[in-house]
Design a protein around this motif. Sequence first.
Motif, mmCIF file in Angstrom:
data_model
loop_
_atom_site.group_PDB
_atom_site.id
_atom_site.type_symbol
_atom_site.label_atom_id
_atom_site.label_comp_id
_atom_site.label_asym_id
_atom_site.label_seq_id
_atom_site.Cartn_x
_atom_site.Cartn_y
_atom_site.Cartn_z
ATOM 1 N N ASP A 1 -16.640 -1.611 9.953
ATOM 2 C CA ASP A 1 -17.473 -2.813 9.914
ATOM 3 C C ASP A 1 -18.309 -2.802 8.649
ATOM 4 O OD1 ASP A 1 -16.529 -3.771 12.321
ATOM 5 O OD2 ASP A 1 -18.066 -2.750 13.496
ATOM 6 N N ALA A 2 -17.737 -2.306 7.593
ATOM 7 C CA ALA A 2 -18.426 -2.210 6.308
ATOM 8 C C ALA A 2 -17.414 -2.479 5.211
ATOM 9 C CB ALA A 2 -19.033 -0.820 6.140
ATOM 10 N N ASP A 3 -17.945 -2.810 4.050
ATOM 11 C CA ASP A 3 -17.094 -3.059 2.896
ATOM 12 C C ASP A 3 -17.092 -1.893 1.911
ATOM 13 O OD1 ASP A 3 -16.349 -5.841 3.556
ATOM 14 O OD2 ASP A 3 -18.515 -6.161 3.383
ATOM 15 N N TYR A 4 -18.223 -1.194 1.848
ATOM 16 C CA TYR A 4 -18.360 -0.077 0.913
ATOM 17 C C TYR A 4 -18.853 1.162 1.631
ATOM 18 C CZ TYR A 4 -17.810 -3.140 -3.092
ATOM 19 O OH TYR A 4 -17.306 -4.011 -4.017
ATOM 20 N N MET A 5 -18.448 2.308 1.093
ATOM 21 C CA MET A 5 -18.970 3.588 1.539
ATOM 22 C C MET A 5 -19.502 4.308 0.309
ATOM 23 S SD MET A 5 -17.181 6.744 3.552
ATOM 24 C CE MET A 5 -16.409 7.510 2.137
ATOM 25 N N LEU A 6 -20.770 4.709 0.373
ATOM 26 C CA LEU A 6 -21.392 5.461 -0.712
ATOM 27 C C LEU A 6 -21.710 6.865 -0.237
ATOM 28 C CD1 LEU A 6 -24.146 2.960 -1.966
ATOM 29 C CD2 LEU A 6 -21.778 3.131 -2.716
ATOM 30 N N LYS A 7 -21.608 7.795 -1.158
ATOM 31 C CA LYS A 7 -22.123 9.146 -0.936
ATOM 32 C C LYS A 7 -23.245 9.313 -1.945
ATOM 33 C CE LYS A 7 -20.983 13.999 -1.624
ATOM 34 N NZ LYS A 7 -19.941 14.899 -2.145
ATOM 35 N N ILE A 8 -24.444 9.605 -1.429
ATOM 36 C CA ILE A 8 -25.578 9.771 -2.332
ATOM 37 C C ILE A 8 -26.230 11.121 -2.099
ATOM 38 C CG2 ILE A 8 -25.981 7.286 -2.369
ATOM 39 C CD1 ILE A 8 -28.722 8.168 -0.886
ATOM 40 N N VAL A 9 -26.925 11.601 -3.127
ATOM 41 C CA VAL A 9 -27.660 12.863 -3.055
ATOM 42 C C VAL A 9 -29.076 12.611 -3.552
ATOM 43 C CG1 VAL A 9 -27.809 15.210 -3.962
ATOM 44 C CG2 VAL A 9 -25.584 14.248 -3.392
ATOM 45 N N VAL A 10 -30.052 13.027 -2.730
ATOM 46 C CA VAL A 10 -31.473 12.867 -3.052
ATOM 47 C C VAL A 10 -32.223 14.113 -2.579
ATOM 48 C CG1 VAL A 10 -31.519 10.333 -3.019
ATOM 49 C CG2 VAL A 10 -31.823 11.597 -0.890
ATOM 50 N N PRO A 11 -33.459 14.296 -3.023
ATOM 51 C CA PRO A 11 -34.206 15.489 -2.610
ATOM 52 C C PRO A 11 -34.509 15.554 -1.113
ATOM 53 C CG PRO A 11 -35.178 14.555 -4.594
ATOM 54 C CD PRO A 11 -34.158 13.574 -4.100
ATOM 55 N N ASP A 12 -34.885 14.424 -0.507
ATOM 56 C CA ASP A 12 -35.325 14.482 0.887
ATOM 57 C C ASP A 12 -35.305 13.085 1.495
ATOM 58 O OD1 ASP A 12 -37.626 13.164 -0.129
ATOM 59 O OD2 ASP A 12 -38.626 15.078 -0.461
#
Length: 165
Positions: free
Chosen positions: A112-123
């Motif tokens: 039920d989505a168009d995009y998939m992102l993988k993100i990296v952040v501190p917290d």
Amino acid sequence: MPIKSKKLVKLDRTDRRILEQVQKNGAFTNQELAEQVGLSPSPCLRRVRALEEAGIIVRTVTILDQKKLGLDLTAIILIGMDRHTPERFAEFEEKVSEYPEVQECYLITGQDADYMLKIVVPDMDHYHQFLLNRITRIQGVSGVHSSFVLRRVIDTNALPLGYLD
């Protein structure tokens, strides 16, 4: 835009061994690589250059330890768009490509989505700010669903070369 057909490059067993080794360690010297695959340095270097010229070896990168850099949170974000037009998708893709937190972005189907992102952040605080100040401000984003990585079970960029036999 018409879909272009991609001509497959024929690889022999030595080429595949070279590719397997450089996927494990792109920092091998030519001498070390040649020893690993059973070639002398000159033919090894010629083959690596041919693989680069053919576009099979795209680039060599250094993988950093994100935990040691304080980047402790990895999130998978599913994003729905309000309209499915090339212009809307192009605008979204252009915008997310500007964000260094985004490691991967896929246009997907079957969700039920168009995009998939993988993100990296501190917290989580940084994630919250990223979501509110960046993702939800992109025109056309109509829905966001986030999941957080608890543990990396498999984490590789290596392609399965066994199918090339």
